[in-house]
Write an enzyme that holds these catalytic residues in place. Structure first.
Site, short mmCIF file in Angstrom:
data_model
loop_
_atom_site.label_atom_id
_atom_site.label_comp_id
_atom_site.label_asym_id
_atom_site.label_seq_id
_atom_site.Cartn_x
_atom_site.Cartn_y
_atom_site.Cartn_z
N CYS A 197 -2.55 4.23 1.73
CA CYS A 197 -1.87 4.94 2.81
C CYS A 197 -2.89 5.26 3.90
CB CYS A 197 -1.23 6.21 2.26
SG CYS A 197 0.03 6.92 3.32
N CYS A 239 2.77 3.03 3.83
CA CYS A 239 3.06 3.39 5.22
C CYS A 239 2.68 2.21 6.11
CB CYS A 239 2.35 4.67 5.65
SG CYS A 239 0.57 4.54 5.84
N CYS A 255 -5.37 -1.59 7.79
CA CYS A 255 -6.30 -1.64 6.67
C CYS A 255 -7.43 -2.61 7.00
CB CYS A 255 -5.59 -2.10 5.40
SG CYS A 255 -6.65 -2.08 3.95
#
Length: 139
Positions: free
Chosen positions: A8, A80, A87
């Site tokens: 997340c 999310c 990322c």
């Protein structure tokens, strides 16, 4: 034993809740980790609503995804959109899954309304985690 990472943005609410439920639903079939692309600490309201459902996440820590680069994950679940889109490169052959859950930390209103939003998100994550465990970690 499978290795599962829940990812997340801040590793404070949604990923912590998912880690708690995945630990519960997978039992001894998987090692569960959660991390964020940032670390914001574990949200006290997440701890509270999980305790209401009998899951203790008060011992969880908020971790950065970089801490886990050497773990051979079988599954990576982003919870999310921000984490999925931002990322950093994460070298893994893991199967990737994505489910965008609302961020309960952004809930507004009086304290009970905010807690109710946390409960709503918790219940949604619980159902997802149970389904995931049943589908991917069968005997």
């Amino acid at each position: 034993m499978k290795n599962i990472l829940v990812l997340c943005t801040g590793n404070s609410c949604r990923s912590q809740i998912a880690e708690g439920y995945l630990r519960y639903f997978t039992g001894d079939k998987a090692n569960i980790y959660s991390a964020g692309i940032e670390t914001h600490g574990v949200n006290p309201k997440a701890i509270q609503v999980m305790a209401e459902d009998g899951i203790d996440i008060s011992h969880h820590t908020s971790n950065n995804v970089d801490e886990y680069v050497d773990i051979p994950f079988d599954y990576v679940i982003t919870v999310c959109d921000n984490a999925r889109e931002n990322c950093p490169y994460f070298p893994t052959m893991a199967a990737r899954f994505h489910q965008n859950f609302p961020d309960p930390a952004k809930a507004t209103g009086d304290p009970e309304q905010v807690l109710n939003e946390f409960r709503k998100v918790r219940n949604t994550i619980k159902a997802y985690s149970k389904d995931f465990a049943e589908q991917y970690l069968k005997n």
